[in-house]
Motif scaffolding. Sequence first.
Motif, PDB file in Angstrom:
ATOM      1  N   ARG A 149      39.966 -39.342  26.234  1.00 47.51           N
ATOM      2  CA  ARG A 149      40.523 -38.653  27.398  1.00 47.51           C
ATOM      3  C   ARG A 149      40.141 -39.332  28.700  1.00 47.51           C
ATOM      4  O   ARG A 149      40.951 -39.423  29.628  1.00 47.51           O
ATOM      5  N   SER A 194      49.298 -31.189  32.161  1.00 48.37           N
ATOM      6  CA  SER A 194      47.980 -31.323  31.547  1.00 48.37           C
ATOM      7  C   SER A 194      46.842 -30.944  32.494  1.00 48.37           C
ATOM      8  O   SER A 194      45.678 -31.205  32.199  1.00 48.37           O
ATOM      9  N   SER A 195      47.202 -30.353  33.653  1.00 43.62           N
ATOM     10  CA  SER A 195      46.215 -29.877  34.632  1.00 43.62           C
ATOM     11  C   SER A 195      45.488 -30.998  35.369  1.00 43.62           C
ATOM     12  O   SER A 195      44.499 -30.742  36.046  1.00 43.62           O
ATOM     13  N   ARG A 197      36.274 -32.645  35.461  1.00 47.91           N
ATOM     14  CA  ARG A 197      37.073 -31.500  35.013  1.00 47.91           C
ATOM     15  C   ARG A 197      37.386 -31.651  33.534  1.00 47.91           C
ATOM     16  O   ARG A 197      38.356 -32.301  33.145  1.00 47.91           O
ATOM     17  N   PRO A 198      36.576 -31.065  32.686  1.00 47.07           N
ATOM     18  CA  PRO A 198      36.780 -31.204  31.238  1.00 47.07           C
ATOM     19  C   PRO A 198      38.123 -30.688  30.744  1.00 47.07           C
ATOM     20  O   PRO A 198      38.569 -31.063  29.661  1.00 47.07           O
ATOM     21  N   ASP A 199      38.790 -29.820  31.548  1.00 49.16           N
ATOM     22  CA  ASP A 199      40.081 -29.283  31.117  1.00 49.16           C
ATOM     23  C   ASP A 199      41.233 -30.221  31.438  1.00 49.16           C
ATOM     24  O   ASP A 199      42.325 -30.092  30.893  1.00 49.16           O
ATOM     25  N   ALA A 200      41.031 -31.197  32.349  1.00 48.38           N
ATOM     26  CA  ALA A 200      42.108 -32.084  32.768  1.00 48.38           C
ATOM     27  C   ALA A 200      42.560 -32.965  31.615  1.00 48.38           C
ATOM     28  O   ALA A 200      41.759 -33.655  30.983  1.00 48.38           O
ATOM     29  N   ARG A 218      43.291 -32.266  28.756  1.00 43.50           N
ATOM     30  CA  ARG A 218      42.790 -31.873  27.437  1.00 43.50           C
ATOM     31  C   ARG A 218      43.938 -31.565  26.485  1.00 43.50           C
ATOM     32  O   ARG A 218      43.856 -31.827  25.283  1.00 43.50           O
ATOM     33  N   ALA A 219      45.062 -31.051  27.036  1.00 47.47           N
ATOM     34  CA  ALA A 219      46.189 -30.672  26.183  1.00 47.47           C
ATOM     35  C   ALA A 219      46.832 -31.863  25.504  1.00 47.47           C
ATOM     36  O   ALA A 219      47.541 -31.740  24.520  1.00 47.47           O
ATOM     37  N   SER A 263      45.251 -34.281  24.021  1.00 48.96           N
ATOM     38  CA  SER A 263      44.336 -34.898  23.063  1.00 48.96           C
ATOM     39  C   SER A 263      44.606 -34.472  21.631  1.00 48.96           C
ATOM     40  O   SER A 263      43.759 -34.569  20.783  1.00 48.96           O
ATOM     41  N   ARG A 264      45.808 -33.977  21.371  1.00 50.98           N
ATOM     42  CA  ARG A 264      46.129 -33.540  20.015  1.00 50.98           C
ATOM     43  C   ARG A 264      46.126 -34.712  19.049  1.00 50.98           C
ATOM     44  O   ARG A 264      46.554 -35.805  19.370  1.00 50.98           O
TER      45      ARG A 264
END
Length: 483
Positions: free
Chosen positions: A92, A322-323, A461-464, A466-467, A469-470
């Motif tokens: 990521r 993806s934020s 930002r660990p959420d950035a 993240r979507a 990374s599937r």
Amino acid sequence: MDTRVTDGKRSLSGSLGVGSIVFMVVAAAAPLTVIAGAVPVGIALGDGAGFPATFVICCAVLLLFAVGFCAMSRHVPDAGAFYTYVQQGLGRVTGLGSAFLALATYTAVQLAVYGYFGAAVQALIVHYGGPELPWPAYSFAALALVGVLGYRHIELSSRLLGVLLVCEVAIVLVFDLVVTARGGHSGLSTAFLEPSEIASGSPGIGIMFAIASFLGFEATAVFRDEARDPERTVPRATYLALLLIGGFYTLSSWALVSAWGDDEVVKQAGADPGGILITSMTHRLGSVGGDVAQVLLVTSLFAALLSFHNVVARYAFSLGNSSALPASWGRAHTRHGSPHLASLAQSASALVLLGVFVAAGLDPVTQVFAWMAGTATLGVLVLMALTCLAVVVFFRRTKADTRPWHTLVAPVLGLAGLCACLALTVTNFPLLIGGSHGLALAIGAVLAAFFATGVVLALARPDAARALSRQPHPTQSHMEEPV
């Protein structure tokens, strides 16, 4: 209406086939602009009459890149292109760094074309007796029209690009056919088949200009959400676009060399690099042919503007989803199914940056175009090299596809070729942007800063992103891979 648009407005809609996507990415390559601009410079400063062979070499390297790129495309469900591939393979943090590098790269090439477009329209209007308005007037007018088309459904842009592309390619092919049928001053050139000619002069500079001419072909994956059958459409469009671009460049540069002769073309290209193609067409096709080519050069530039705008907007759309960028940028228009807010943001950023260049008094061709085109060339080579590495790592780790050629041999060979091209570009980069070593370092620092921004954002930002990374489903078989 596409349910992907109405349900949450997080995906784009469309039914683009192979042909439509090919039109989009070939238009971004601006084939007439390459033959009129990059080819004469490659002949004059590179390997002379052997320059057409460099397109074959670069096309071969990029085909190796495309093998792994296409093999991985069915395992990457998102439309973020380079950075989604890098993220799946290298993680990521590196992926988000690549995303910001891609935004900088494609924004740079669009700014380059805005500068060239303004100068080309100004020269065309003055040539036919019109008023000598400042070049920024035409660039800003183009920016407004591109913004309107980018806001609307992708099919509208695709149809317009298709018409413009057919026209610009047609006029060059007519020239190619006339030269082939009638021969040149010394018959038809065979220099591109002779190793001594290909290696003459400065082949490194020739390869640098040739690889820059392919910029944009890799954007096929950006239109994944709008493709009719992405698992088949994207790979086919990638191979077809690359082969068409490479074949067209090789044939047309050879015809230009043949029209003048091996020795004379080097002299003419050095004396008038910006006008040799129009002069050649006027000699071969008459004054009407030369006039038509001048007009189509302008439409070629506009097609490139529209295509790169669509690419940048879709990068921003994917990052919004993806934020990593504002979430509103990841919303599709309810009627047009377009990334309308991301498109508006891209138009606004281009307006501001172009305004800065105008306020600084930069020349539209020797500075805006040369500097930004050099920036984009460097950036896209880094992105492609990272993508090749990501392909190898991804398939070694997941075993989602075990074919050696597709997942290891071709990507490694492509990576070696791209690294060689990158080394040549870095070595000759000051020449590409006008000879300034200080400016070359500054541009490299800007690209590094964009990459670092993405890295810092990913760490902070660990959420950035993240979507994105599937991982692929372990039962996915390589037997389903489309050709």
